[in-house]
Design a protein around this motif. Sequence first.
Motif, PDB file in Angstrom:
ATOM      1  N   LEU A 128       0.842  -1.214   0.000  1.00  0.00           N
ATOM      2  CA  LEU A 128       0.000   0.000   0.000  1.00  0.00           C
ATOM      3  C   LEU A 128       0.866   1.249   0.000  1.00  0.00           C
ATOM      4  O   LEU A 128       2.105   1.153   0.045  1.00  0.00           O
ATOM      5  N   ARG A 129       0.191   2.399  -0.010  1.00  0.00           N
ATOM      6  CA  ARG A 129       0.924   3.678   0.011  1.00  0.00           C
ATOM      7  C   ARG A 129       1.700   3.828   1.313  1.00  0.00           C
ATOM      8  O   ARG A 129       1.365   3.222   2.316  1.00  0.00           O
ATOM      9  N   HIS A 130       2.702   4.695   1.319  1.00  0.00           N
ATOM     10  CA  HIS A 130       3.505   5.060   2.497  1.00  0.00           C
ATOM     11  C   HIS A 130       4.168   3.839   3.135  1.00  0.00           C
ATOM     12  O   HIS A 130       4.348   3.775   4.361  1.00  0.00           O
ATOM     13  N   GLY A 131       4.471   2.811   2.350  1.00  0.00           N
ATOM     14  CA  GLY A 131       5.164   1.626   2.888  1.00  0.00           C
ATOM     15  C   GLY A 131       4.264   0.718   3.714  1.00  0.00           C
ATOM     16  O   GLY A 131       4.748  -0.204   4.377  1.00  0.00           O
ATOM     17  N   ASN A 132       2.953   0.969   3.711  1.00  0.00           N
ATOM     18  CA  ASN A 132       2.032   0.082   4.440  1.00  0.00           C
ATOM     19  C   ASN A 132       1.799  -1.201   3.647  1.00  0.00           C
ATOM     20  O   ASN A 132       2.136  -1.279   2.461  1.00  0.00           O
ATOM     21  N   GLN A 133       1.201  -2.171   4.314  1.00  0.00           N
ATOM     22  CA  GLN A 133       0.936  -3.442   3.615  1.00  0.00           C
ATOM     23  C   GLN A 133      -0.331  -4.114   4.141  1.00  0.00           C
ATOM     24  O   GLN A 133      -0.580  -4.110   5.341  1.00  0.00           O
ATOM     25  N   MET A 134      -1.083  -4.682   3.211  1.00  0.00           N
ATOM     26  CA  MET A 134      -2.259  -5.461   3.599  1.00  0.00           C
ATOM     27  C   MET A 134      -1.990  -6.920   3.233  1.00  0.00           C
ATOM     28  O   MET A 134      -1.549  -7.220   2.124  1.00  0.00           O
ATOM     29  N   ASN A 135      -2.234  -7.816   4.193  1.00  0.00           N
ATOM     30  CA  ASN A 135      -2.015  -9.247   3.954  1.00  0.00           C
ATOM     31  C   ASN A 135      -3.368  -9.938   3.885  1.00  0.00           C
ATOM     32  O   ASN A 135      -4.094  -9.962   4.879  1.00  0.00           O
ATOM     33  N   LEU A 136      -3.651 -10.492   2.734  1.00  0.00           N
ATOM     34  CA  LEU A 136      -4.970 -11.113   2.567  1.00  0.00           C
ATOM     35  C   LEU A 136      -4.948 -12.567   3.014  1.00  0.00           C
ATOM     36  O   LEU A 136      -4.016 -13.316   2.698  1.00  0.00           O
ATOM     37  N   ARG A 137      -5.981 -12.924   3.770  1.00  0.00           N
ATOM     38  CA  ARG A 137      -6.131 -14.329   4.157  1.00  0.00           C
ATOM     39  C   ARG A 137      -7.466 -14.845   3.625  1.00  0.00           C
ATOM     40  O   ARG A 137      -8.355 -14.061   3.270  1.00  0.00           O
ATOM     41  N   GLY A 138      -7.605 -16.149   3.593  1.00  0.00           N
ATOM     42  CA  GLY A 138      -8.871 -16.727   3.109  1.00  0.00           C
ATOM     43  C   GLY A 138      -8.806 -18.235   3.126  1.00  0.00           C
ATOM     44  O   GLY A 138      -7.806 -18.834   3.544  1.00  0.00           O
ATOM     45  N   ARG A 139      -9.872 -18.829   2.672  1.00  0.00           N
ATOM     46  CA  ARG A 139      -9.964 -20.298   2.639  1.00  0.00           C
ATOM     47  C   ARG A 139     -10.645 -20.669   1.327  1.00  0.00           C
ATOM     48  O   ARG A 139     -11.765 -20.243   1.050  1.00  0.00           O
ATOM     49  N   ILE A 140      -9.943 -21.457   0.510  1.00  0.00           N
ATOM     50  CA  ILE A 140     -10.463 -21.810  -0.819  1.00  0.00           C
ATOM     51  C   ILE A 140     -11.168 -23.163  -0.706  1.00  0.00           C
ATOM     52  O   ILE A 140     -10.572 -24.141  -0.249  1.00  0.00           O
ATOM     53  N   ASP A 141     -12.431 -23.208  -1.121  1.00  0.00           N
ATOM     54  CA  ASP A 141     -13.207 -24.449  -0.972  1.00  0.00           C
ATOM     55  C   ASP A 141     -12.521 -25.631  -1.639  1.00  0.00           C
ATOM     56  O   ASP A 141     -12.348 -26.682  -1.046  1.00  0.00           O
ATOM     57  N   ARG A 142     -12.184 -25.447  -2.903  1.00  0.00           N
ATOM     58  CA  ARG A 142     -11.595 -26.592  -3.626  1.00  0.00           C
ATOM     59  C   ARG A 142     -10.703 -26.084  -4.748  1.00  0.00           C
ATOM     60  O   ARG A 142     -11.089 -25.156  -5.474  1.00  0.00           O
TER      61      ARG A 142
END
Length: 386
Positions: free
Chosen positions: A151-165
């Motif tokens: 992200l901007r200004h050196g920030n970061q978003m880490n996406l998590r999730g669960r994939i059915d198949r």
Amino acid sequence: EGLYGKNFVSSVSRIESYYSCPFQHFASYGLGLQERMEFTLEAPSIGDLFHAALKWVSDEMNRTGKSWMELSKEQCWQLSRDAMEHITQMFFNRILLSTSRYHYIRRKLTQIVMRTIFALGKQATKSMFRPIAIEAAFGPGEQLPPLEIPLRHGNQMNLRGRIDRVDATEIDGRNYVRIVDYKSSSKQLDLTDVYYGISLQMLTYLDVAVEHAEEWIGFKADPAGVLYLHVHNPMIRTELELTEDLIEEEILKSYKMRGYLLDDPGVVMGMDAQLGKTSTVIPAALKTDGTFTKASKVLSTDDLQIVRKFVRQRHRQAGDGMLAGDARVYPYRLKDKMPCQYCSYRSVCQFDPTNPEQKYRHYESLNPEESLEKMRKDVNDDGHSS
Ligand code: SF4
């Protein structure tokens, strides 16, 4: 930043909530407001139950070495009863064991699981794609790492999730992966919704599967598609008297998956060996010259790549917006669809569309080609500015 952190974890449904209405996102993920839990079975819990049952069945099949293709109706019944027996003991304070009414609902849900397992078995007989992961989790501390969105200004978003198949196969020396998602309601993948950021889940999951294919399943893989499967118990309506075989065919048609596929007939035939003018399995069909019909839901390799970049761009814009403190009461409206219909925060936001100072964010309805064109433009403009 003070609320969410410079480096924060998010889910795709959270991003979709942000694009639905920034205040809905803020109320849920910023303020942490939640409705009081009630001892009643709602649609999301039923969806969780189906996921748990199908996961249990898959694990059981792996444990006993059974093949989906060889499942008889009796075996499907046995597996669905065993799965429900196991799950209801732990599910939502044993609600399905609590009253005669819930015992009846449990029987109905078991029938749905049985029908779905049977349909999955029949689909497997036509497909070269095999499940390589069920309920595959990605994110911090999970089997797969998070999808990192700078992200901007050196920030970061880490996406998590669960994939059915996740399914994979090899065709002509190349490996392919596709995503299958189980839904308890009938759902299409609409590229307009993808463009506006309100349906990003499936394409994000495909991105994760492709990104981590090598470390996860041992080989590089190309994307072959994303598909929704409706978990239900179909009712067949007909004026004719049908034989058992025809009834079965009609039932299978009702499990036809929806979504988008790679526009490569060789790969798509790997999902339905009997692919012709129609398919009972996937949203594609072939003309007599071997090309796809107009109604087929297919995307070229280039467009899949554009969509992948675009979805990441949407995630990044959402992450930047959240950290910039965007908490506007500003729901979208796309034809007659708006997030307020199913939102728990109406009493908090007090949104009133008759008030001239409050308004919907009106989204224009687009056809698939228009959506793709806008995505191409956004991806290209983004590339020039970065
Ligand atoms: S009810 Fe509508 S305006 Fe209010 S938070 Fe929910 S989505 Fe936003």
